[in-house]
Design a protein around this motif. Structure first.
Motif, PDB file in Angstrom:
ATOM      1  N   ALA A 172      38.230  34.274  38.477  1.00 40.73           N
ATOM      2  CA  ALA A 172      39.104  34.302  37.306  1.00 40.73           C
ATOM      3  C   ALA A 172      38.526  35.250  36.273  1.00 40.73           C
ATOM      4  O   ALA A 172      37.313  35.318  36.104  1.00 40.73           O
ATOM      5  N   LEU A 173      39.400  35.986  35.604  1.00 38.64           N
ATOM      6  CA  LEU A 173      38.974  36.816  34.497  1.00 38.64           C
ATOM      7  C   LEU A 173      40.094  36.905  33.481  1.00 38.64           C
ATOM      8  O   LEU A 173      41.229  36.523  33.771  1.00 38.64           O
ATOM      9  N   GLN A 174      39.741  37.364  32.301  1.00 41.20           N
ATOM     10  CA  GLN A 174      40.712  37.487  31.218  1.00 41.20           C
ATOM     11  C   GLN A 174      41.209  38.927  31.146  1.00 41.20           C
ATOM     12  O   GLN A 174      40.414  39.855  31.171  1.00 41.20           O
ATOM     13  N   GLN A 175      42.517  39.074  31.059  1.00 38.45           N
ATOM     14  CA  GLN A 175      43.110  40.396  30.902  1.00 38.45           C
ATOM     15  C   GLN A 175      44.229  40.285  29.871  1.00 38.45           C
ATOM     16  O   GLN A 175      45.200  39.543  30.081  1.00 38.45           O
ATOM     17  N   ASP A 176      44.089  40.977  28.779  1.00 37.70           N
ATOM     18  CA  ASP A 176      45.083  40.943  27.702  1.00 37.70           C
ATOM     19  C   ASP A 176      45.362  39.512  27.237  1.00 37.70           C
ATOM     20  O   ASP A 176      46.500  39.129  26.998  1.00 37.70           O
ATOM     21  N   GLY A 177      44.301  38.700  27.139  1.00 38.72           N
ATOM     22  CA  GLY A 177      44.432  37.337  26.645  1.00 38.72           C
ATOM     23  C   GLY A 177      44.971  36.339  27.653  1.00 38.72           C
ATOM     24  O   GLY A 177      45.233  35.181  27.311  1.00 38.72           O
ATOM     25  N   GLU A 178      45.131  36.752  28.900  1.00 39.18           N
ATOM     26  CA  GLU A 178      45.667  35.868  29.934  1.00 39.18           C
ATOM     27  C   GLU A 178      44.681  35.793  31.089  1.00 39.18           C
ATOM     28  O   GLU A 178      44.070  36.797  31.456  1.00 39.18           O
ATOM     29  N   SER A 179      44.522  34.611  31.669  1.00 38.34           N
ATOM     30  CA  SER A 179      43.670  34.473  32.846  1.00 38.34           C
ATOM     31  C   SER A 179      44.414  34.981  34.068  1.00 38.34           C
ATOM     32  O   SER A 179      45.599  34.696  34.243  1.00 38.34           O
ATOM     33  N   ILE A 180      43.701  35.752  34.886  1.00 38.08           N
ATOM     34  CA  ILE A 180      44.254  36.184  36.165  1.00 38.08           C
ATOM     35  C   ILE A 180      43.278  35.754  37.250  1.00 38.08           C
ATOM     36  O   ILE A 180      42.077  35.604  37.002  1.00 38.08           O
ATOM     37  N   TYR A 181      43.792  35.539  38.446  1.00 35.43           N
ATOM     38  CA  TYR A 181      43.023  34.914  39.522  1.00 35.43           C
ATOM     39  C   TYR A 181      43.135  35.707  40.810  1.00 35.43           C
ATOM     40  O   TYR A 181      44.127  36.373  41.058  1.00 35.43           O
ATOM     41  N   ARG A 182      42.098  35.577  41.638  1.00 33.69           N
ATOM     42  CA  ARG A 182      42.058  36.201  42.953  1.00 33.69           C
ATOM     43  C   ARG A 182      41.376  35.225  43.897  1.00 33.69           C
ATOM     44  O   ARG A 182      40.393  34.570  43.514  1.00 33.69           O
ATOM     45  N   ALA A 183      41.873  35.125  45.104  1.00 30.56           N
ATOM     46  CA  ALA A 183      41.257  34.247  46.098  1.00 30.56           C
ATOM     47  C   ALA A 183      39.840  34.717  46.392  1.00 30.56           C
ATOM     48  O   ALA A 183      39.555  35.915  46.408  1.00 30.56           O
ATOM     49  N   CYS A 184      38.978  33.778  46.602  1.00 25.94           N
ATOM     50  CA  CYS A 184      37.564  34.044  46.838  1.00 25.94           C
ATOM     51  C   CYS A 184      37.092  33.076  47.915  1.00 25.94           C
ATOM     52  O   CYS A 184      37.453  31.904  47.891  1.00 25.94           O
TER      53      CYS A 184
END
Length: 85
Positions: free
Chosen positions: A58-70
């Motif tokens: 998970a990381l923050q981009q433009d104030g929104e959390s975005i996710y990627r499978a890991c």
């Protein structure tokens, strides 16, 4: 460890089938497009739980959390371009 419900499994599967990072709202829209009755709040909770467990990045981009499978326990890097993501 959280209980593995059909909703959590649906989010886990949808995230695994998505290339790159995705927001909870985008993932929810994809699930709804495939006729899933899952709610947006459930998607947010499931993604947060997956990130806590190490099954998602998970990381923050433009104030929104975005996710990627890991895949926990496998070697991978967390290098992300600050310009394009």
């Amino acid at each position: 460890m959280k209980r593995n419900t059909w909703q959590r499994e649906a989010v886990r599967t949808a995230l695994a089938e998505t290339e790159g990072f995705v927001s909870a709202q985008s993932l929810h829209a994809a699930l709804r497009d495939s006729d899933s009755p899952i709610g947006l709040a459930t998607v947010y909770r499931a993604l947060a739980d997956l990130a806590t467990e190490g099954a998602a990045d998970a990381l923050q981009q433009d104030g929104e959390s975005i996710y990627r499978a890991c895949t926990p326990g496998t070697h991978h890097h967390h290098l992300i371009c600050r310009n394009c993501g």
